[in-house]
Design a protein around this motif. Sequence first.
Motif, mmCIF file in Angstrom:
data_model
loop_
_atom_site.group_PDB
_atom_site.id
_atom_site.type_symbol
_atom_site.label_atom_id
_atom_site.label_comp_id
_atom_site.label_asym_id
_atom_site.label_seq_id
_atom_site.Cartn_x
_atom_site.Cartn_y
_atom_site.Cartn_z
ATOM 1 N N ALA A 108 -37.806 42.099 -14.149
ATOM 2 C CA ALA A 108 -38.753 41.234 -13.438
ATOM 3 C C ALA A 108 -39.427 40.302 -14.434
ATOM 4 C CB ALA A 108 -39.793 42.077 -12.706
ATOM 5 N N ASN A 129 -40.787 35.494 -5.293
ATOM 6 C CA ASN A 129 -41.627 36.660 -5.014
ATOM 7 C C ASN A 129 -40.842 37.914 -5.355
ATOM 8 O OD1 ASN A 129 -40.149 37.637 -2.552
ATOM 9 N ND2 ASN A 129 -40.841 35.620 -1.765
ATOM 10 N N GLU A 130 -41.499 39.084 -5.280
ATOM 11 C CA GLU A 130 -40.879 40.330 -5.719
ATOM 12 C C GLU A 130 -39.811 40.851 -4.763
ATOM 13 O OE1 GLU A 130 -44.955 41.250 -3.874
ATOM 14 O OE2 GLU A 130 -44.051 39.756 -5.200
ATOM 15 N N ARG A 210 -35.765 49.482 -3.380
ATOM 16 C CA ARG A 210 -36.213 48.079 -3.342
ATOM 17 C C ARG A 210 -35.241 47.277 -2.483
ATOM 18 N NH1 ARG A 210 -39.512 46.531 -7.803
ATOM 19 N NH2 ARG A 210 -39.492 44.472 -6.810
ATOM 20 N N THR A 235 -35.619 39.544 -10.873
ATOM 21 C CA THR A 235 -36.525 39.353 -9.754
ATOM 22 C C THR A 235 -37.853 38.805 -10.263
ATOM 23 O OG1 THR A 235 -37.502 40.408 -7.794
ATOM 24 C CG2 THR A 235 -37.471 41.704 -9.819
ATOM 25 N N TYR A 236 -38.766 38.531 -9.340
ATOM 26 C CA TYR A 236 -40.051 37.928 -9.714
ATOM 27 C C TYR A 236 -41.057 39.031 -10.046
ATOM 28 C CZ TYR A 236 -44.321 35.136 -9.397
ATOM 29 O OH TYR A 236 -45.532 34.523 -9.669
ATOM 30 N N LEU A 237 -41.934 38.759 -10.992
ATOM 31 C CA LEU A 237 -42.970 39.707 -11.382
ATOM 32 C C LEU A 237 -44.349 39.129 -11.101
ATOM 33 C CD1 LEU A 237 -43.952 42.302 -12.831
ATOM 34 C CD2 LEU A 237 -43.848 41.024 -14.980
ATOM 35 N N ASP A 238 -45.116 39.861 -10.303
ATOM 36 C CA ASP A 238 -46.528 39.525 -10.097
ATOM 37 C C ASP A 238 -47.318 40.409 -11.049
ATOM 38 O OD1 ASP A 238 -49.052 38.910 -9.288
ATOM 39 O OD2 ASP A 238 -48.850 39.697 -7.245
#
Length: 886
Positions: A108, A129-130, A210, A235-238
Amino acid sequence: MSILNKLTLQHLRLNKKRTVVTIIGVILSVAMLSAITTFAASMQDLMIRGAIEGSGSWHVKFSDVEMENSKYLTENAKTKTAGILLDVGYAPMEESRNKEKPYLFVRAYDTNALSMMAVNLVQGRLPENEHEIVLPEHLKNNGGVTIPLGSEITLPMGSRSVTREQAENPEEYYSMGDTLKQMSDEELANLSQKMPYFPGETFVPSGEERIFTVVGIMERPDVERYSAPGFTAITYLDDTALAAGSIVEVAVEAKNPRTILEDGDEMALSAGAAVKKDYNSDLLMYMGISGNNGFNAVLYSISGILIGLILVGSISLIYNSFAISVSERGKQFGMLSSVGATKRQIRKMVFFEGAIISLIGIPLGLLAGVFGIGATLYLIQPLLTPFMNIGGGLTLVVSPMSIVSAAILGFVTVMISAYIPAARASRVTAIEAIRQTKDVTVTAKSVKSPRIIRKLFGIEGELAYKNLKRSKKRYRATIFSLFISIVLFLAVTSFTTYLGQSTSMYYTDVNYDVNVILQDPETAEAKQFIENAAVLEGIDGFAQAQSRWGTTENLSSSDLTAQANKALQSESGIYLEYSILAYDEANVRELAERVGIDADQLFDPNVPKGIFINHAVYENFENDGDLRINEMDVFAGIPAEPLDVKVSSFDDNGENYEQKTSVAIAALTTERPLGLPGGSAALIVSREVFETMVSDLRANEDFRDTSTLYFKTENPGALENSLQELRLSSKATVENVFNIAEQAQMNRNMMTIVSVFVYGFIALITLIGVANVFNTISTNVSLRRREFAMLKSVGMTPRGFSRMLNFESLFYGLKSLIYGIPAGILASLGLFAAMRSGIGITYSFQWLYVVICIVAVFAIVFITMLYSSAKFKKENIIEALKEENN
């Protein structure tokens, strides 16, 4: 403007020929300097963009960072931009056809990391987004798993582990970089991507599933090793949602990359004692911030050699121009001194002349260099096409620093060239300058000539010899011009030879276009793949071969060539290494027919025989640590006794297994079967003989059989695509499909590009040398108008006059060659010494260039002398005697 400067300008206008030649010398010098610096800037820009495309724009990456401590890196005063990265974990990919890659490994990235970490999209877009993910294209190409854009996938996340018992078990012990045996229990329970797939490992589910939507397909990330067990997905990391104790990585772009190697330690400590760091070594190396001393040594030595050669040639040309100018203006300087001009003012006049020439020559040289290298890059664009996927392609980059550097070097060159003549002009007294007693000093002893000169060349030859001796400064200036030209030419052509040798040694000739590597070729799936591959459309040649590494020790020196005896010596005796290649029957028979022997003798496993490919290139290190490349024939004739062949094989643990067999040599040849590259020594055998040679090795359960398929075709790209499709539809273990023809074409293009620049450099250096000689000789001849008129007035005929000038040309050429050729050889040796520390080359002095140099020197001298003296042959003697130049 002062009266002295006005006199200098008038002198430049009245001597237009010499002024123009000097300006041309400055233009050529600055043009080459600016071309080299601009090309270097363009290449550096390409390499930097390629490194960013391959590995990202970050300079240092910190791992094992607790999230709560990441602020000490992201908010550090030395940080320009920082991105957070998190390893989410593994998910089983049971559909993968690659047994060594059974997982999807999810990472991520936050917004900054996505822009810094070289996520190169092939299709789609980056995750926002995740719940979105980007998959690698080699998941399909290598793993055979196709997941279309827009698909929704559910991944059960987890980790990989092995037990301490497995790690300590010698039979199952495996190593790659780090070793299982040396790892802690915590590391064994959570294996990283750095550790390859281990057959005894366990997937440990985390209990988390996931769900992702596939929004993009990307190229294989540079951070993923080829031995990594998981296909890397992003993937995306918040990062705002991460727990304080989460372990993350922090990638940093530094405000001042030049100090990052020193700042990295301090930054790592600020985030915790356990934090590790990793530098983006490729990017830093191409930025010139590298600890790679070998790379820097070669880069700087080659650049320094090129610039040094340019400066030597340029200073020689411009210096001679100023020396002649000062000699020509000697009486003028004397008259100015007699009316009160100081030594400082005389020096300033010469430097002012240099400044005016620089003011005209340097801007024109900069423009010529930039436009010249720009035009060259434009013309070679077709050759650069295969490289256009590297960093966006090679484009012209005009760096202010490169332009300023070239301008400064050009100006310094002119000022250095003017310094000695300026100092000389200021030291001459007014009386000496007016009488010009310093230019020509004649005594009976100083102009005495050997009797053999008159006997060989007659009165004209004696006059020519005396003319050279009576004006030693001008004679030496001309000889020096020729000497420098000879040395530069021989040095640059030697440099070209070494550069070509260092380039070509890594790019061996290949006689096939596409190859395929198969594991376990005896399985039904592999045999079916081979059968289907051999009949694909567009194949002009096909071969299947198995290979092993073979060695033979304690050979009889009488069987070897003299060069092989020397090159193959080791502490234990003569040591010969070669490939053992087992070909299919059709190719063995085809090679036997080319060699001219009966092929049937090669298929008897009870009496092993093979064909030895006898011409090869061997690399070895001498006692001084330098790499030596030996290209040679190995055997002087067919050995009377069979070779004691030791066949080697390595298991997955890196342990070596050996089997010894005796194999007779049926024939020696330089003919190569399909698939064997140039420069390789090899023993070619049939499958039947090969099975005898490895029968004991097969008893080892870790013995892994590999077969390579070689294809000859006129359309490598189409065949590669067909083989990839066949690979995905087959259950055979296909390691790789490689389009060698594309790589070979890139290699040929690269060598052509190198040749274009090197021979262009030779041409410009040669022009400087020719301009130098022309300027010196033509000016010296023009200053001897009264002398020529006096010789004519006492009865010298036009034929005698021509003979005298021809003999002068002969003496100029002989004297310059006597000094120039040995110096050129020394320069060649110096270049060899400078380059061989970083590049494996052998010394090779090209005598052809010496012959070219000898012919060129005499041609240039005779043509220049003929051109310069032509206008005096019909000149009025009375008018010439009135001249007071001499």
